[in-house]
Every structure is written in C-alpha cells, then in structure tokens.
Scaffold this motif. Structure first.
Motif, PDB file in Angstrom:
ATOM      1  N   ASP A   1       0.724  -1.400  -0.058  1.00 24.38           N
ATOM      2  CA  ASP A   1       0.007  -0.062  -0.139  1.00 24.38           C
ATOM      3  C   ASP A   1       0.868   1.270  -0.053  1.00 24.38           C
ATOM      4  N   LYS A   2       1.898   1.189   0.636  1.00 26.15           N
ATOM      5  CA  LYS A   2       2.684   2.699   1.123  1.00 26.15           C
ATOM      6  C   LYS A   2       4.108   2.439  -0.057  1.00 26.15           C
ATOM      7  N   ILE A   3       4.611   1.388   0.053  1.00 27.73           N
ATOM      8  CA  ILE A   3       5.970   1.532  -0.525  1.00 27.73           C
ATOM      9  C   ILE A   3       5.822   1.534  -2.231  1.00 27.73           C
ATOM     10  N   PHE A   4       5.053   0.628  -2.628  1.00 27.80           N
ATOM     11  CA  PHE A   4       4.712   0.519  -4.041  1.00 27.80           C
ATOM     12  C   PHE A   4       4.126   1.869  -4.514  1.00 27.80           C
ATOM     13  N   ALA A   5       3.331   2.394  -3.613  1.00 28.09           N
ATOM     14  CA  ALA A   5       2.528   3.881  -4.089  1.00 28.09           C
ATOM     15  C   ALA A   5       3.726   4.904  -4.268  1.00 28.09           C
TER      16      ALA A   5
ATOM     17  N   ALA B   1       8.376   7.431  -9.873  1.00 33.68           N
ATOM     18  CA  ALA B   1       8.435   6.772 -11.550  1.00 33.68           C
ATOM     19  C   ALA B   1       7.587   7.884 -12.315  1.00 33.68           C
ATOM     20  N   GLY B   2       6.255   8.235 -11.647  1.00 30.66           N
ATOM     21  CA  GLY B   2       5.401   9.000 -12.383  1.00 30.66           C
ATOM     22  C   GLY B   2       5.689  10.590 -12.340  1.00 30.66           C
ATOM     23  N   ALA B   3       6.570  10.898 -11.557  1.00 34.20           N
ATOM     24  CA  ALA B   3       6.445  12.455 -11.104  1.00 34.20           C
ATOM     25  C   ALA B   3       6.675  13.286 -12.612  1.00 34.20           C
ATOM     26  N   LYS B   4       6.018  14.374 -12.443  1.00 32.83           N
ATOM     27  CA  LYS B   4       5.878  15.306 -13.705  1.00 32.83           C
ATOM     28  C   LYS B   4       7.066  16.218 -13.698  1.00 32.83           C
ATOM     29  N   ASP B   5       7.741  16.496 -12.543  1.00 35.32           N
ATOM     30  CA  ASP B   5       8.584  17.592 -12.532  1.00 35.32           C
ATOM     31  C   ASP B   5       9.657  17.250 -11.295  1.00 35.32           C
ATOM     32  N   ASP B   6      10.437  18.021 -11.297  1.00 36.42           N
ATOM     33  CA  ASP B   6      11.653  17.775 -10.191  1.00 36.42           C
ATOM     34  C   ASP B   6      10.901  18.098  -8.761  1.00 36.42           C
ATOM     35  N   GLY B   7      10.092  18.773  -8.617  1.00 33.27           N
ATOM     36  CA  GLY B   7       9.325  19.179  -7.528  1.00 33.27           C
ATOM     37  C   GLY B   7       8.686  17.868  -7.090  1.00 33.27           C
TER      38      GLY B   7
ATOM     39  N   GLY C   1      11.384  11.630  -1.264  1.00 33.09           N
ATOM     40  CA  GLY C   1      11.412  11.788   0.337  1.00 33.09           C
ATOM     41  C   GLY C   1      10.531  10.851   0.902  1.00 33.09           C
ATOM     42  N   LYS C   2       9.360  10.885   0.212  1.00 38.76           N
ATOM     43  CA  LYS C   2       8.355   9.889   0.848  1.00 38.76           C
ATOM     44  C   LYS C   2       8.766   8.441   0.890  1.00 38.76           C
ATOM     45  N   LEU C   3       9.327   8.233  -0.332  1.00 36.05           N
ATOM     46  CA  LEU C   3      10.134   6.672  -0.336  1.00 36.05           C
ATOM     47  C   LEU C   3      11.158   6.401   0.670  1.00 36.05           C
ATOM     48  N   MET C   4      12.087   7.339   0.996  1.00 32.82           N
ATOM     49  CA  MET C   4      13.074   7.200   1.710  1.00 32.82           C
ATOM     50  C   MET C   4      12.512   7.116   3.038  1.00 32.82           C
ATOM     51  N   GLU C   5      11.576   7.990   3.369  1.00 32.23           N
ATOM     52  CA  GLU C   5      10.545   7.659   4.728  1.00 32.23           C
ATOM     53  C   GLU C   5      10.172   6.507   4.918  1.00 32.23           C
ATOM     54  N   CYS C   6       9.555   5.878   4.054  1.00 35.24           N
ATOM     55  CA  CYS C   6       8.968   4.337   3.987  1.00 35.24           C
ATOM     56  C   CYS C   6      10.092   3.323   4.071  1.00 35.24           C
ATOM     57  N   LEU C   7      11.089   3.780   3.527  1.00 34.65           N
ATOM     58  CA  LEU C   7      12.392   2.564   3.713  1.00 34.65           C
ATOM     59  C   LEU C   7      12.820   2.864   4.930  1.00 34.65           C
ATOM     60  N   ALA C   8      12.999   3.729   5.657  1.00 36.95           N
ATOM     61  CA  ALA C   8      13.543   3.990   6.912  1.00 36.95           C
ATOM     62  C   ALA C   8      12.566   3.254   8.056  1.00 36.95           C
TER      63      ALA C   8
ATOM     64  N   ILE D   1      10.203  -5.345  -3.702  1.00 41.05           N
ATOM     65  CA  ILE D   1      10.603  -3.933  -3.930  1.00 41.05           C
ATOM     66  C   ILE D   1      11.841  -3.800  -4.496  1.00 41.05           C
ATOM     67  N   LEU D   2      12.720  -5.063  -4.589  1.00 41.58           N
ATOM     68  CA  LEU D   2      14.070  -4.903  -4.847  1.00 41.58           C
ATOM     69  C   LEU D   2      14.298  -4.392  -6.505  1.00 41.58           C
ATOM     70  N   GLY D   3      13.672  -5.053  -7.136  1.00 44.33           N
ATOM     71  CA  GLY D   3      13.653  -4.859  -8.614  1.00 44.33           C
ATOM     72  C   GLY D   3      13.219  -3.473  -8.973  1.00 44.33           C
ATOM     73  N   PRO D   4      11.932  -2.766  -8.546  1.00 44.77           N
ATOM     74  CA  PRO D   4      11.616  -1.608  -8.759  1.00 44.77           C
ATOM     75  C   PRO D   4      12.409  -0.532  -8.120  1.00 44.77           C
ATOM     76  N   VAL D   5      13.233  -0.779  -6.966  1.00 45.48           N
ATOM     77  CA  VAL D   5      13.957   0.172  -6.593  1.00 45.48           C
ATOM     78  C   VAL D   5      15.145   0.375  -7.220  1.00 45.48           C
TER      79      VAL D   5
END
Length: 227
Positions: free
Chosen positions: A108-112, A118-124, A131-138, A169-173
């Motif tokens: 629910d969280k890490i794959f989201a 992957a789908g981000a439209k710009d740098d922001g 940042g959210k992904l790093m938080e989830c991995l922590a 998650i290892l492949g997508p990461v």
C-alpha cells in the motif's frame, strides 16, 4: 486438498509479485508447471483470463481444479496447503498478524511511493516522492531491525512471509536508482536492508527466479521506450 493434485503457476518473468509465489513454492518443495505470460501488459492468455477474471493479473496459482489469485494470498495458501517445513508464516497468531500488517504496508505504501517517483511530472514532484519513499524505507529498516532479532531475515534465520513480501521492492527500487542516479538503500539510513537484500537475492529459493538489476533496467527501458 491432496498434495499430489496438479499444480500450475501463471506468472511473468518480470513480475515481482509472481516472484513471491515462486519463492513460496520453492521453499515448500512443491512441483509445479510454470506458465509464463511474456508480455502480460499487452496480451493475456485465455487461461489467465479464465483463472483470474476479476483482476486479469498474474500471478495465479492453479491447484487441482481451483484458482488462487493475489500474490500474498497465494503465499499464505501454499504455506497452509503444504504443511511440511519450513513454515512461511510465523506460528504465533500475533506474529502472523504483524507479518501480514507490514506486508500490506509494502503493497500500500512503498509501491505507491515507487509509482509516485516513477510518474513524477517535474523535479518538485520527484523530490517530494523520493522523500516519501526514503521515509517508508526508513520505517521498513526499523521493522527489520526489530523482527530479525540480529539474524539475516525478517523471519529470523530463514526466509519468511515478510521477506517474500519485501523482496518484491528490490527490482523496482534498483530500476528507479538506475534512472534517477539517487540511492534509496543507503548504508547510513538502511544498513540492515542492504545486508538483507544481498542475502535475499542470493538465497536458493530466490536466485533462480529473480531477474538481475540489468534485466530489470532493460525491461523498464523497453516498457517506457527510454534509451
């Protein structure tokens, strides 16, 4: 259900979720016929559509005349249908509930978060998603440190339910790291996950079925038409 019933698994070599089913079947020493859907995003076999008419996705486990869908559901089914060691889910009800809870967190969280990067439209957007992904991995690092009890896997000495869930998650990461140049699994923040990932990839129940990082990256380039 009798253990000598015919067993088939519909999967796709690039699907991290099909990997879950293959690892579980290997751990339980179940003989099965593997039916690969080589390009499941573009075409689906009649057997897949018949066996999983609701979601039309891999993996699907066919045991005798019944079909079991959804990867975590399949892993639990395999553990319960073939009762020989090793057990995949913990034996205590509370530990089983905790393993299922964090497995759903992965889906629910890490794959989201992975999809958002992957789908981000710009740098922001990309920086916020990263940042959210790093938080989830922590958070997952903390779960690993507590559940592994200083041993190699989330399940302790051996691969268990949560290891199988997290292994997806290892492949997508690795693909996102390759495209972005950003390391999400870092020694300073996720040292346990880095060591766990190495052991997981090398395990005899995983290595034959998990594509290499290079294969994942090549597949992603082809999928998204990226040079």
């Amino acid at each position: 259900m009798a253990q000598n019933d015919t067993v088939k698994l519909i999967g796709s070599w690039s699907s991290p979720f099909a990997l879950r089913a293959r690892v579980a079947l290997h751990l339980k020493s179940v003989k099965y016929e593997y039916l690969d859907e080589p390009d499941v995003l573009k075409s689906k076999s009649e057997l897949l559509l018949k066996s999983n008419p609701i979601h039309k996705k891999v993996p699907v486990l066919i045991h005798g005349d019944v079909s079991i869908c959804e990867s975590l559901n399949i892993v639990q089914y395999v553990d319960e249908a073939w009762t020989s060691d090793p057990s995949i889910l913990p034996s205590l009800p509370y530990d089983r509930a905790i393993a299922r809870f964090w497995s759903l967190y992965v889906d629910d969280k890490i794959f989201a978060s992975l999809d958002a990067v992957a789908g981000a439209k710009d740098d922001g957007e990309r920086m916020a998603a990263a940042g959210k992904l790093m938080e989830c991995l922590a958070i997952l690092e903390d779960v690993f440190q507590k559940s592994s009890k200083g041993l190699g896997f989330f399940g302790g000495e051996n691969i268990g339910f949560l290891d199988i869930a997290c292994g997806t998650i290892l492949g997508p990461v690795s693909v996102i790291e390759a495209f972005s140049g950003v390391k999400f699994l870092r020694e300073e923040t996720t040292p346990g996950l880095i060591q766990w990932a190495e052991k997981f990839r090398a395990h005899e129940a995983v290595k034959p079925y998990m594509p290499t990082v290079e294969e994942f990256v090549a597949f992603a380039k082809k999928k998204f038409n990226v040079e």
